[in-house]
Design an enzyme around this catalytic site. Structure first.
Site, PDB file in Angstrom:
ATOM      1  N   LYS A  26       0.827  -1.200   0.000  1.00  0.00           N
ATOM      2  CA  LYS A  26       0.000   0.000   0.000  1.00  0.00           C
ATOM      3  C   LYS A  26       0.865   1.255   0.000  1.00  0.00           C
ATOM      4  O   LYS A  26       0.638   2.186  -0.794  1.00  0.00           O
ATOM      5  CB  LYS A  26      -0.913  -0.019   1.236  1.00  0.00           C
ATOM      6  CG  LYS A  26      -2.149   0.829   1.113  1.00  0.00           C
ATOM      7  CD  LYS A  26      -2.992   0.755   2.395  1.00  0.00           C
ATOM      8  CE  LYS A  26      -3.749  -0.545   2.513  1.00  0.00           C
ATOM      9  NZ  LYS A  26      -4.389  -0.696   3.835  1.00  0.00           N
ATOM     10  N   ARG A  96      -3.146   3.239   8.586  1.00  0.00           N
ATOM     11  CA  ARG A  96      -3.466   2.059   7.771  1.00  0.00           C
ATOM     12  C   ARG A  96      -2.309   1.069   7.795  1.00  0.00           C
ATOM     13  O   ARG A  96      -1.159   1.457   7.640  1.00  0.00           O
ATOM     14  CB  ARG A  96      -3.716   2.495   6.319  1.00  0.00           C
ATOM     15  CG  ARG A  96      -4.509   3.781   6.199  1.00  0.00           C
ATOM     16  CD  ARG A  96      -4.506   4.349   4.782  1.00  0.00           C
ATOM     17  NE  ARG A  96      -5.202   3.519   3.827  1.00  0.00           N
ATOM     18  CZ  ARG A  96      -5.256   3.778   2.517  1.00  0.00           C
ATOM     19  NH1 ARG A  96      -4.621   4.834   2.015  1.00  0.00           N
ATOM     20  NH2 ARG A  96      -5.910   2.994   1.710  1.00  0.00           N
ATOM     21  N   GLY A 105      -6.322 -10.193   8.369  1.00  0.00           N
ATOM     22  CA  GLY A 105      -5.872 -10.519   9.725  1.00  0.00           C
ATOM     23  C   GLY A 105      -5.088  -9.376  10.325  1.00  0.00           C
ATOM     24  O   GLY A 105      -4.893  -9.301  11.536  1.00  0.00           O
ATOM     25  N   MET A 107      -4.413  -5.226  11.164  1.00  0.00           N
ATOM     26  CA  MET A 107      -5.291  -4.253  11.809  1.00  0.00           C
ATOM     27  C   MET A 107      -6.157  -3.501  10.795  1.00  0.00           C
ATOM     28  O   MET A 107      -5.697  -3.126   9.731  1.00  0.00           O
ATOM     29  CB  MET A 107      -4.457  -3.235  12.589  1.00  0.00           C
ATOM     30  CG  MET A 107      -5.313  -2.392  13.517  1.00  0.00           C
ATOM     31  SD  MET A 107      -4.438  -0.947  14.119  1.00  0.00           S
ATOM     32  CE  MET A 107      -4.687   0.195  12.782  1.00  0.00           C
ATOM     33  N   ARG A 352      -3.645  -1.218  -6.569  1.00  0.00           N
ATOM     34  CA  ARG A 352      -2.848  -2.459  -6.562  1.00  0.00           C
ATOM     35  C   ARG A 352      -3.294  -3.294  -7.753  1.00  0.00           C
ATOM     36  O   ARG A 352      -4.360  -3.072  -8.317  1.00  0.00           O
ATOM     37  CB  ARG A 352      -3.054  -3.239  -5.266  1.00  0.00           C
ATOM     38  CG  ARG A 352      -4.506  -3.641  -5.047  1.00  0.00           C
ATOM     39  CD  ARG A 352      -4.702  -4.349  -3.729  1.00  0.00           C
ATOM     40  NE  ARG A 352      -6.105  -4.243  -3.335  1.00  0.00           N
ATOM     41  CZ  ARG A 352      -6.567  -4.466  -2.118  1.00  0.00           C
ATOM     42  NH1 ARG A 352      -5.730  -4.789  -1.155  1.00  0.00           N
ATOM     43  NH2 ARG A 352      -7.836  -4.371  -1.830  1.00  0.00           N
ATOM     44  N   HIS A 468      -3.717 -44.526  -4.570  1.00  0.00           N
ATOM     45  CA  HIS A 468      -3.885 -45.088  -5.908  1.00  0.00           C
ATOM     46  C   HIS A 468      -4.994 -44.366  -6.667  1.00  0.00           C
ATOM     47  O   HIS A 468      -4.820 -43.944  -7.809  1.00  0.00           O
ATOM     48  CB  HIS A 468      -4.203 -46.583  -5.799  1.00  0.00           C
ATOM     49  CG  HIS A 468      -4.420 -47.249  -7.124  1.00  0.00           C
ATOM     50  ND1 HIS A 468      -5.666 -47.376  -7.698  1.00  0.00           N
ATOM     51  CD2 HIS A 468      -3.533 -47.761  -8.012  1.00  0.00           C
ATOM     52  CE1 HIS A 468      -5.548 -47.966  -8.864  1.00  0.00           C
ATOM     53  NE2 HIS A 468      -4.252 -48.220  -9.089  1.00  0.00           N
ATOM     54  N   GLU A 758      15.199 -45.480 -14.300  1.00  0.00           N
ATOM     55  CA  GLU A 758      14.331 -45.402 -13.125  1.00  0.00           C
ATOM     56  C   GLU A 758      14.930 -46.114 -11.928  1.00  0.00           C
ATOM     57  O   GLU A 758      14.283 -46.271 -10.901  1.00  0.00           O
ATOM     58  CB  GLU A 758      12.933 -45.946 -13.447  1.00  0.00           C
ATOM     59  CG  GLU A 758      12.940 -47.301 -14.099  1.00  0.00           C
ATOM     60  CD  GLU A 758      11.564 -47.738 -14.578  1.00  0.00           C
ATOM     61  OE1 GLU A 758      10.562 -47.269 -14.034  1.00  0.00           O
ATOM     62  OE2 GLU A 758      11.514 -48.566 -15.500  1.00  0.00           O
ATOM     63  N   SER A 777      14.232 -42.389 -21.114  1.00  0.00           N
ATOM     64  CA  SER A 777      13.079 -41.698 -20.564  1.00  0.00           C
ATOM     65  C   SER A 777      13.162 -41.867 -19.048  1.00  0.00           C
ATOM     66  O   SER A 777      13.216 -42.990 -18.543  1.00  0.00           O
ATOM     67  CB  SER A 777      11.794 -42.317 -21.105  1.00  0.00           C
ATOM     68  OG  SER A 777      10.690 -41.699 -20.489  1.00  0.00           O
ATOM     69  N   GLY A 779      11.961 -42.333 -15.691  1.00  0.00           N
ATOM     70  CA  GLY A 779      10.741 -42.752 -15.001  1.00  0.00           C
ATOM     71  C   GLY A 779      10.853 -42.265 -13.567  1.00  0.00           C
ATOM     72  O   GLY A 779      11.304 -42.977 -12.680  1.00  0.00           O
ATOM     73  N   ASP A 782       9.346 -44.210 -10.225  1.00  0.00           N
ATOM     74  CA  ASP A 782      10.164 -45.271  -9.643  1.00  0.00           C
ATOM     75  C   ASP A 782      11.530 -44.749  -9.215  1.00  0.00           C
ATOM     76  O   ASP A 782      12.072 -45.178  -8.203  1.00  0.00           O
ATOM     77  CB  ASP A 782      10.336 -46.426 -10.647  1.00  0.00           C
ATOM     78  CG  ASP A 782       9.224 -47.457 -10.477  1.00  0.00           C
ATOM     79  OD1 ASP A 782       8.797 -47.659  -9.321  1.00  0.00           O
ATOM     80  OD2 ASP A 782       8.790 -48.044 -11.479  1.00  0.00           O
ATOM     81  N   CYS A 844       8.871 -39.092 -17.915  1.00  0.00           N
ATOM     82  CA  CYS A 844       7.501 -39.580 -18.063  1.00  0.00           C
ATOM     83  C   CYS A 844       6.830 -39.898 -16.733  1.00  0.00           C
ATOM     84  O   CYS A 844       5.816 -40.572 -16.713  1.00  0.00           O
ATOM     85  CB  CYS A 844       7.462 -40.784 -18.992  1.00  0.00           C
ATOM     86  SG  CYS A 844       8.352 -42.198 -18.343  1.00  0.00           S
ATOM     87  N   TYR A 864      12.053 -33.515 -23.946  1.00  0.00           N
ATOM     88  CA  TYR A 864      10.604 -33.403 -23.781  1.00  0.00           C
ATOM     89  C   TYR A 864      10.164 -33.827 -22.385  1.00  0.00           C
ATOM     90  O   TYR A 864      10.908 -34.481 -21.670  1.00  0.00           O
ATOM     91  CB  TYR A 864       9.865 -34.246 -24.826  1.00  0.00           C
ATOM     92  CG  TYR A 864      10.031 -35.730 -24.660  1.00  0.00           C
ATOM     93  CD1 TYR A 864       9.181 -36.446 -23.815  1.00  0.00           C
ATOM     94  CD2 TYR A 864      11.037 -36.425 -25.323  1.00  0.00           C
ATOM     95  CE1 TYR A 864       9.343 -37.808 -23.640  1.00  0.00           C
ATOM     96  CE2 TYR A 864      11.208 -37.789 -25.158  1.00  0.00           C
ATOM     97  CZ  TYR A 864      10.354 -38.480 -24.299  1.00  0.00           C
ATOM     98  OH  TYR A 864      10.507 -39.827 -24.109  1.00  0.00           O
TER      99      TYR A 864
END
Ligand code: ADP
Ligand code: MG
Ligand code: MG
Length: 892
Positions: A26, A96, A105, A107, A352, A468, A758, A777, A779, A782, A844, A864
């Protein structure tokens, strides 16, 4: 000497918007507005450092503070032609609070500070409005007593009500100056009674009291709770803003209001807000009187007969509109502002960046970029990727009627409605009948995959955010409420009890996986809308990012979803999910439980055409985009028959004795299946499985490339490799099969063979493995389990405690542990590329859709990420932001 106090006002402003940490949001913005030449009542900000110091120093103020405040009061006095504490021309103040980020919360603001029995008379004289002056005075006593002295505000409301009753008055506005004078006497008496001291008449004492109360509110339990929930550090501290008062309650030519420079719920580029004539402070939001619209357009749209500010005070409105435009183009974002009009003069009290819905955020970012106020890259940076989730699923309609039954964990977003069913086979059958199902279970297991697939949504009474049900549902993009503990599920009786009501199979419920709520009956929903702005922004993100985004998908439905959300390939096609479908599981069980190679081949022959069919469908949909197919991976126990009925079914299919079969199944029992005969180990124990799968892939590739006249390039991935020799063993089988299919069909196959990384051993020896693997890749599900030595399925009981106690910042199964698991990824990437520079690298795990993990992948130079289809847009945006963040920090 440290500067503890920063002045703002015409020609005297010390601070600016960059000083948010020191001056609070502020204060920094008040200074900036003053610098921009906007009409801001002069004032000063006591810095957040004073707050921090105050608490470090046993609640003592720094020595120089008092002198600096006095000097600042004098400077403001000069600008206003008033003096604080003066009897003839008193300077009145607002006090303020203002932390770095807006924080409920803290003042509440105290207005009209400096008033006492003398000053109020001066105010009456100067304003020529006695009623106004005494109304302001009673408001001050009321606010100060409540906010600073801790006297319950209800006492004062009671006094006013009693006074009205005794004097036959209806509304506050019916009270005259004399009435307010009488009320003030009662107010002061009440405060004295409650605090044991007279109400402070000395303005300086009032000021120190209010300043102390702002700093005190920083440590109130409610402020502490807010900080803990939002992870805001204690040592930020709050600033205090002390500002000359302007009065929106000085009669009919005065007003106070709030405004957004654009519509915060739709993003429409139109001034939006409300005001009240002859009112002060929070009257607009307090809801005592109905506020009026700012613009004529809004008034007409709302059908209101109360005049707009535009009609009522055209000049002030014009000036305010200009200020809004100025502020918006200055901050280059939608502004949320507070203003007051005192006798026809506009004053700006706050600005703001405004909070907004996701829909508005997208529209505003795109519009600002198109207006040239921000760059496209900046627009891309402004949207929180995780928030996009909201747009990608149906949601509860805002005006829907709701009959709430229970609240669980918001495990997977989106709303779904259907008939409840308690087991997966029934869910599947009901789906086949064209019915919509909500699968309700205590918890789910891998054998429920088909039931989950067949359902619109999943509700469990047990389990956490990584149970799961939660993980699989997120992967499928299905709404899921997990761990709704107050729902009693009786699986045998096929009933559930919630909110004291009993529901049986076939009853309708609606779940909202975004909020975790469960409702009775059908609730009205709205469909996801990939609006023009959303698509636009995604295109801009695509123009920026380097990382490719693929999807984890194996069913045609998932593949289509992935493509529609912009997936650029499949990074993980899990073949085992295909094995759980329908009757296939029986053939898979026959294959696993076969005693001889001969028996096994019989079962595999049944599976081959089904697998080939799956791959044909996928290659066909994916056109020339890459598809990574992982050979059979999961632990054996997921396939083994458990019930007598299952054993009997398999035994019949194989023509063997059910007792023998049961024995064989028991032999295959493992103590720790996660680390047992799975992944490439399974492919080495049963090489025929790898051969069957390779054949299915190659035959499908030939079929589709013949049909389309262009080559298909499958990427075949061998899971759970720890030794190069494991990969070599399986690879030899695949290559032999390729030769066989080439000989049979006369077609040349184009494919690559790679591996998952992995296991820590694979990461450590990745240079070795890269000699055989054409791609890696990671994993990371795992890899996280095996690096930490934590089983994901069992982590629920202690990982939560770890996070609460601060041992772990984030759940490593949700957001990649960049220090530990990340170090392995990085090392494997480097070592792998040292032997094979063109080695293609991807990820992945669940992490592929997590923005923080995606940032890590960008930094590590992976090619990727692959994530669940519904997270593809999230990943596209996160990848773009990661790229931009890298560019900003100069690492690119
Ligand atoms: P919040 O953080 O809750 O928004 P503010 O400090 O902005 O609290 O104060 C609330 C309201 O008090 C403002 O919107 C404004 O109407 C009023 N107010 C604050 N300072 C002044 C002032 N100097 N003159 C007149 N009104 C003020
Ligand atoms: Mg407030
Ligand atoms: Mg405010």
């Amino acid at each position: 000497m440290t500067k503890w106090v920063y002045i703002f006002g015409e020609g005297v402003t010390d601070g600016d918007a960059t000083m948010r940490n020191l001056l609070g949001g502020k204060g920094a913005n008040l200074a900036e507005m003053a610098r921009l030449g906007l009409p801001v009542p002069p004032g000063f900000t006591i810095t957040t450092e004073v707050c921090t110091r105050f608490y470090e120093d046993n609640q003592q103020y720094p020595e120089e503070l008092k002198g600096q405040i006095l000097a600042a009061l004098e400077a403001i006095g000069k600008l206003t032609g008033r003096t604080f504490g003066d009897a003839a021309h008193p300077l009145l103040l607002s006090v303020r609070s203002g932390a770095r980020v807006s924080m409920p919360g803290m003042m509440d603001t105290v207005l009209n500070l400096g008033l006492n029995d003398e000053a109020v008379a001066a105010l009456a004289r100067e304003s020529n409005d006695e009623r106004f002056a005494y109304d302001s005075y009673r408001r001050f006593i009321q606010m100060y007593s409540d906010v600073v002295l801790g006297v319950d505000g209800d006492f004062f409301e009671e006094i006013i009500e009693d006074y009205k009753d005794e004097n036959d008055l209806d509304l506050d506005t019916d009270l005259s100056a004399e009435d307010w004078k009488a009320v003030i006497v009662s107010f002061k008496a009440k405060t004295a009674e409650e605090t044991g001291e007279p109400f402070p008449e000395d303005p300086m004492e009032q000021l120190w009291g209010a300043v102390g109360a702002v700093f005190g509110s920083w440590m109130l339990p409610r402020a502490k709770t807010y900080r803990r929930l939002h992870e805001l550090p204690e040592d930020w501290g709050t600033a205090v803003n002390v500002q000359a008062m302007v009065f929106g309650n000085m009669g009919e030519g005065s007003a106070t209001g709030v405004a957004f420079s654009r519509n915060p719920s739709t993003g429409e580029n139109a001034l939006y807000g409300e005001f009240l004539v002859n009112a002060q402070g929070e009257d607009v939001v307090a809801g005592i009187r109905t506020p009026q619209d700012l613009t004529e357009a809004a008034r007409i749209q709302a059908g209101s007969d109360k005049p707009s500010l535009e009609a009522l005070m055209p000049e002030v409105f014009g000036e305010f509109k200009d200020a809004c435009i100025k502020l918006e183009s200055h901050y280059r974002d939608m502004q949320d502002m507070e203003f007051t009009v005192e006798r026809g003069k506009l004053w700006m009290l706050q600005t703001r960046n405004g909070k907004r819905t996701l829909k508005a955020a997208l529209k505003i970012a795109v519009d600002l970029a198109e207006q040239g106020l921000i760059s496209k890259e900046e627009a891309v940076k402004r949207i929180d990727p995780a928030s996009l989730d909201q747009l990608l699923h149906p949601t509860i309609a805002p005006d829907a009627e709701l009959d709430e039954l229970a609240v669980g964990l918001p495990a997977s977003p989106g709303a779904a409605c259907g008939e409840i069913v308690f087991n997966s086979d029934e869910a599947e059958a009901a789906k086949a009948d064209g019915r919509n199902i909500i699968l309700v279970r205590v918890e789910t297991s891998p054998e429920d995959i088909h039931g989950m697939h067949a359902s619109e949504g999943i509700l469990t009474s047990r389990g956490g955010m990584t149970s799961h049900a939660a993980v699989v549902a997120r992967g499928m993009g299905k709404p899921c409420v997990a761990g709704a503990g107050t729902v009693r599920v009786d699986m045998r009786g096929e009933t559930m009890v919630a909110d004291g009501r009993s529901f049986k199979k076939g009853d309708l419920i609606t779940i909202d996986g975004g909020s975790g709520k469960v409702y009775a009956g059908r609730v009205q929903m709205q469909q996801p809308e990939l609006s023009g702005d959303f698509q636009r922004l995604m295109q801009w993100a695509d123009g920026v990012r380097r990382l490719r985004v693929r999807a984890n998908a194996e069913t045609p439905a998932d593949v289509k979803t992935a493509l529609s959300f912009g997936a650029e390939g499949i990074g993980l096609c899990r073949t085992e999910h295909m094995f759980f479908d329908g009757d296939r599981i029986t053939s898979v069980r026959e294959m696993i439980l076969a005693d001889t190679l001969q028996e096994r081949r019989v079962a595999l022959d049944k599976l081959l055409p089904m697998q080939r069919g799956d791959f044909v469908e996928i290659f066909d949909l994916m056109e020339d985009l890459p598809v990574t197919i992982r050979l059979l991976d999961p632990p054996l126990h997921e396939f083994l028959p458990k019930t007598d009925a299952e054993i009997a079914e398999v035994a019949t299919g194989m023509g063997v004795d059910p007792e023998d079969l049961r024995e064989r199944a028991e032999e295959l029992h493992e103590f720790n299946p996660m680390l047992g005969n799975r992944g490439c180990r399974l492919l080495i124990s049963y090489p025929e499985v790898a051969e069957m799968q390779a054949r299915a892939i190659f035959e499908a590739a030939v079929e589709v490339s013949r049909a389309k006249g262009k080559a298909v390039h499958p990427e075949i991935m061998v899971p759970l490799v720890g030794l190069k020799a494991e990969l070599d063993t399986v690879k030899a089988r695949i290559e032999a099969m390729a030769e066989a299919v080439e000989a049979e069909t006369g077609e040349k196959l184009e494919f690559t063979i790679g591996t998952m990384i992995e296991l820590p051993r694979a990461a450590l020896l990745s240079d070795d493995i890269a000699q055989s693997a054409e791609f890696f890749s990671f994993g990371t599900n795992d890899l996280t389990q095996t690096t930490f030595g934590i089983s994901r399925d069992d982590a629920g009981s202690f990982l939560g405690t770890y996070q609460e106690k601060g041992l772990l910042e984030k759940d490593p199964f949700v957001s990649l542990d960049s220090d530990g698991v990340g170090a392995l990824v990085q090392m494997a990437a480097e070592k792998g590329r040292s032997v094979r520079p063109a080695l293609k690298l991807g990820i992945c795990g669940e992490h592929g859709g997590d923005p923080a993990s995606i940032a890590f992948c960008e930094k590590t130079g992976l090619d990727y990420v692959s994530c669940s289809p519904f997270r593809v847009p999230v990943a596209r945006l996160a990848a773009a932001q990661a790229m931009l963040a890298g560019a900003d920090s100069g690492t690119l």
